[in-house]
Write a protein that holds these residues in place. Structure first.
Motif, PDB file in Angstrom:
ATOM      1  N   GLU A   7       0.818  -1.215   0.000  1.00 31.03           N
ATOM      2  CA  GLU A   7       0.000   0.000   0.000  1.00 31.03           C
ATOM      3  C   GLU A   7       0.852   1.266   0.000  1.00 31.03           C
ATOM      4  O   GLU A   7       0.417   2.300  -0.520  1.00 31.03           O
ATOM      5  CB  GLU A   7      -0.944  -0.006   1.203  1.00 31.03           C
ATOM      6  CG  GLU A   7      -2.010  -1.102   1.095  1.00 31.03           C
ATOM      7  CD  GLU A   7      -2.980  -1.121   2.252  1.00 31.03           C
ATOM      8  OE1 GLU A   7      -2.735  -0.402   3.252  1.00 31.03           O
ATOM      9  OE2 GLU A   7      -3.978  -1.862   2.167  1.00 31.03           O
ATOM     10  N   HIS A   8       2.072   1.194   0.545  1.00 30.76           N
ATOM     11  CA  HIS A   8       2.946   2.368   0.546  1.00 30.76           C
ATOM     12  C   HIS A   8       3.980   2.318  -0.571  1.00 30.76           C
ATOM     13  O   HIS A   8       4.824   3.210  -0.687  1.00 30.76           O
ATOM     14  CB  HIS A   8       3.639   2.512   1.905  1.00 30.76           C
ATOM     15  CG  HIS A   8       2.704   2.882   3.019  1.00 30.76           C
ATOM     16  ND1 HIS A   8       2.012   1.941   3.758  1.00 30.76           N
ATOM     17  CD2 HIS A   8       2.305   4.086   3.502  1.00 30.76           C
ATOM     18  CE1 HIS A   8       1.257   2.548   4.658  1.00 30.76           C
ATOM     19  NE2 HIS A   8       1.402   3.849   4.518  1.00 30.76           N
ATOM     20  N   ARG A   9       3.944   1.215  -1.357  1.00 33.71           N
ATOM     21  CA  ARG A   9       4.783   1.064  -2.553  1.00 33.71           C
ATOM     22  C   ARG A   9       6.279   1.173  -2.262  1.00 33.71           C
ATOM     23  O   ARG A   9       7.063   1.512  -3.145  1.00 33.71           O
ATOM     24  CB  ARG A   9       4.403   2.115  -3.618  1.00 33.71           C
ATOM     25  CG  ARG A   9       2.966   2.037  -4.046  1.00 33.71           C
ATOM     26  CD  ARG A   9       2.628   3.115  -5.052  1.00 33.71           C
ATOM     27  NE  ARG A   9       1.239   3.075  -5.434  1.00 33.71           N
ATOM     28  CZ  ARG A   9       0.722   2.272  -6.354  1.00 33.71           C
ATOM     29  NH1 ARG A   9       1.525   1.437  -7.006  1.00 33.71           N
ATOM     30  NH2 ARG A   9      -0.558   2.292  -6.639  1.00 33.71           N
TER      31      ARG A   9
ATOM     32  N   SER B  10       7.212  -4.997  -7.697  1.00 34.69           N
ATOM     33  CA  SER B  10       5.936  -5.304  -8.344  1.00 34.69           C
ATOM     34  C   SER B  10       5.442  -6.646  -7.808  1.00 34.69           C
ATOM     35  O   SER B  10       6.241  -7.515  -7.432  1.00 34.69           O
ATOM     36  CB  SER B  10       6.087  -5.367  -9.871  1.00 34.69           C
ATOM     37  OG  SER B  10       7.022  -6.379 -10.228  1.00 34.69           O
ATOM     38  N   LEU B  11       4.122  -6.797  -7.774  1.00 32.35           N
ATOM     39  CA  LEU B  11       3.529  -8.017  -7.253  1.00 32.35           C
ATOM     40  C   LEU B  11       3.489  -9.094  -8.322  1.00 32.35           C
ATOM     41  O   LEU B  11       3.239  -8.820  -9.497  1.00 32.35           O
ATOM     42  CB  LEU B  11       2.110  -7.742  -6.760  1.00 32.35           C
ATOM     43  CG  LEU B  11       1.966  -6.839  -5.525  1.00 32.35           C
ATOM     44  CD1 LEU B  11       0.489  -6.626  -5.198  1.00 32.35           C
ATOM     45  CD2 LEU B  11       2.702  -7.423  -4.331  1.00 32.35           C
ATOM     46  N   THR B  12       3.716 -10.313  -7.909  1.00 28.88           N
ATOM     47  CA  THR B  12       3.492 -11.462  -8.781  1.00 28.88           C
ATOM     48  C   THR B  12       1.994 -11.784  -8.785  1.00 28.88           C
ATOM     49  O   THR B  12       1.206 -11.164  -8.050  1.00 28.88           O
ATOM     50  CB  THR B  12       4.274 -12.683  -8.263  1.00 28.88           C
ATOM     51  OG1 THR B  12       3.753 -13.045  -6.977  1.00 28.88           O
ATOM     52  CG2 THR B  12       5.768 -12.379  -8.151  1.00 28.88           C
ATOM     53  N   GLU B  13       1.611 -12.755  -9.585  1.00 32.01           N
ATOM     54  CA  GLU B  13       0.201 -13.160  -9.589  1.00 32.01           C
ATOM     55  C   GLU B  13      -0.215 -13.664  -8.204  1.00 32.01           C
ATOM     56  O   GLU B  13      -1.288 -13.330  -7.697  1.00 32.01           O
ATOM     57  CB  GLU B  13      -0.029 -14.246 -10.634  1.00 32.01           C
ATOM     58  CG  GLU B  13      -1.482 -14.702 -10.712  1.00 32.01           C
ATOM     59  CD  GLU B  13      -1.699 -15.800 -11.742  1.00 32.01           C
ATOM     60  OE1 GLU B  13      -2.863 -16.228 -11.887  1.00 32.01           O
ATOM     61  OE2 GLU B  13      -0.710 -16.237 -12.377  1.00 32.01           O
ATOM     62  N   ALA B  14       0.683 -14.444  -7.568  1.00 27.25           N
ATOM     63  CA  ALA B  14       0.402 -14.927  -6.218  1.00 27.25           C
ATOM     64  C   ALA B  14       0.314 -13.763  -5.241  1.00 27.25           C
ATOM     65  O   ALA B  14      -0.518 -13.745  -4.316  1.00 27.25           O
ATOM     66  CB  ALA B  14       1.487 -15.903  -5.778  1.00 27.25           C
ATOM     67  N   GLY B  15       1.174 -12.748  -5.459  1.00 28.36           N
ATOM     68  CA  GLY B  15       1.153 -11.579  -4.588  1.00 28.36           C
ATOM     69  C   GLY B  15      -0.146 -10.798  -4.702  1.00 28.36           C
ATOM     70  O   GLY B  15      -0.663 -10.281  -3.700  1.00 28.36           O
ATOM     71  N   GLU B  16      -0.668 -10.685  -5.924  1.00 31.18           N
ATOM     72  CA  GLU B  16      -1.951  -9.982  -6.126  1.00 31.18           C
ATOM     73  C   GLU B  16      -3.066 -10.698  -5.376  1.00 31.18           C
ATOM     74  O   GLU B  16      -3.889 -10.063  -4.697  1.00 31.18           O
ATOM     75  CB  GLU B  16      -2.276  -9.931  -7.624  1.00 31.18           C
ATOM     76  CG  GLU B  16      -1.338  -9.087  -8.462  1.00 31.18           C
ATOM     77  CD  GLU B  16      -1.630  -7.604  -8.342  1.00 31.18           C
ATOM     78  OE1 GLU B  16      -2.564  -7.236  -7.588  1.00 31.18           O
ATOM     79  OE2 GLU B  16      -0.920  -6.816  -8.999  1.00 31.18           O
ATOM     80  N   ILE B  17      -3.090 -12.027  -5.506  1.00 28.40           N
ATOM     81  CA  ILE B  17      -4.138 -12.806  -4.832  1.00 28.40           C
ATOM     82  C   ILE B  17      -3.995 -12.673  -3.313  1.00 28.40           C
ATOM     83  O   ILE B  17      -4.982 -12.438  -2.594  1.00 28.40           O
ATOM     84  CB  ILE B  17      -4.050 -14.285  -5.252  1.00 28.40           C
ATOM     85  CG1 ILE B  17      -4.364 -14.420  -6.745  1.00 28.40           C
ATOM     86  CG2 ILE B  17      -4.999 -15.147  -4.419  1.00 28.40           C
ATOM     87  CD1 ILE B  17      -4.120 -15.825  -7.301  1.00 28.40           C
TER      88      ILE B  17
END
Length: 300
Positions: free
Chosen positions: A16-18, A58-65
């Protein structure tokens, strides 16, 4: 391995804070500690949650989920925490109380009604019973009990006391010799309350403090205070009623007090709660309210 909410919160803060640096400042941690939490989280999950370089992440697909679900879990946890804190601040919710029917009708119902007027978010669930109910099994917040308490693992708070009034109906007393001393009672019909330790025996004290125990001739025994009062009103015999139950009948002349110069042991009115530690506001405030209300009634 169980879910670690701390690592989950650190990961969400980073996303959230990037930035690991910004997340560290918000969380009051070092940047290296934030990185360590994220690495340990990925290790425990067995997946990579984010790709990191010296300048970006950057988020991976697993990170997004994981982020979508973790954010919801943390919001729910904060909401639950806020709700529980609210329970301690202001009375609200369902207050489950048990009390003997006679005390409930004469005292508890009026008091509970006034309490709900003051605290509109409180609802009362009243269970009337002369029996000692299991508070945990019945999910009771409070039990109002009268008389003389047995040992209990719960916490008992004294609310007040009551006098036992020996009385009979005018019709019954017109048929018998009105007792003047305790010994006279042995020849009269006795309406006994089964809940008392010794329903057929009474110990009286006179004005000088002298005590005398008398065995009664039991004509009726009832397991409920309301039934005892009804039998006495109907003329079945003489009985001992708590003052809060007999007061209006005595004032109206439906009952007559017998042997006012001799008194019976006073009983107590108690609020029994599973624990006073961390009690919700609905319980702690109702306790305070009942103590004040019963104290005021005793002074009337």
């Amino acid at each position: 391995m169980g879910v670690d909410l701390n690592r989950m919160a650190v990961f969400v803060a980073v996303v959230e804070h990037r930035s690991f640096t910004a997340a560290a400042q918000v969380l009051g941690m070092t940047k290296s500690m934030v990185s360590q939490h994220v690495r340990q989280l990925e290790t425990s999950l067995g997946v990579t949650l984010m790709q990191r370089t010296t300048r970006s992440m950057s988020l991976t697909e697993a990170g997004e989920i994981y982020h979508a679900t973790a954010s919801r879990i943390l919001r729910d946890a904060e909401q639950v925490h806020s709700q529980l804190q609210g329970l301690k601040r202001a009375p609200s919710g369902v207050l489950r109380v048990t009390a003997p029917l006679d005390l409930a009708v004469t005292t508890l119902v009026p008091a509970a009604t006034e309490f709900m007027r003051r605290y509109p978010r409180v609802q009362i669930d009243l269970v009337t019973s002369d029996e000692i109910l299991d508070m945990v099994e019945r999910r009771l917040d409070m039990a109002i009990r009268v008389g003389w308490l047995a040992d209990s693992s719960h916490h008992a708070v004294p609310l007040g006391g009551f006098a036992q009034i020996l009385c009979g109906s005018p019709a019954y007393l017109a048929r018998v010799s009105v007792p003047l001393v305790p010994a006279d009672l042995a020849n009269l019909d006795w309406v006994a309350h089964a809940a008392l330790p010794n329903p057929n025996r009474c110990t009286f004290r006179d004005a000088q403090g002298n005590e005398q125990t008398v065995s009664m001739r039991r004509r009726v025994v009832a397991n409920h205070g309301v039934a005892v009062r009804a039998f006495v009103l109907a003329g079945a015999g003489i009985g001992a009623l708590p003052d809060y139950q007999a007061r209006e009948d005595l004032q109206a002349g439906r009952l007559v007090r017998v042997m006012p110069s001799h008194t019976l042991p006073e009983g107590g009115i108690f609020a029994v709660v599973p624990s006073r530690r961390d009690a919700p506001a609905k319980v702690s405030e109702f306790l305070r309210f009942l103590k004040a209300e019963l104290g005021e009634r005793a002074g009337r």
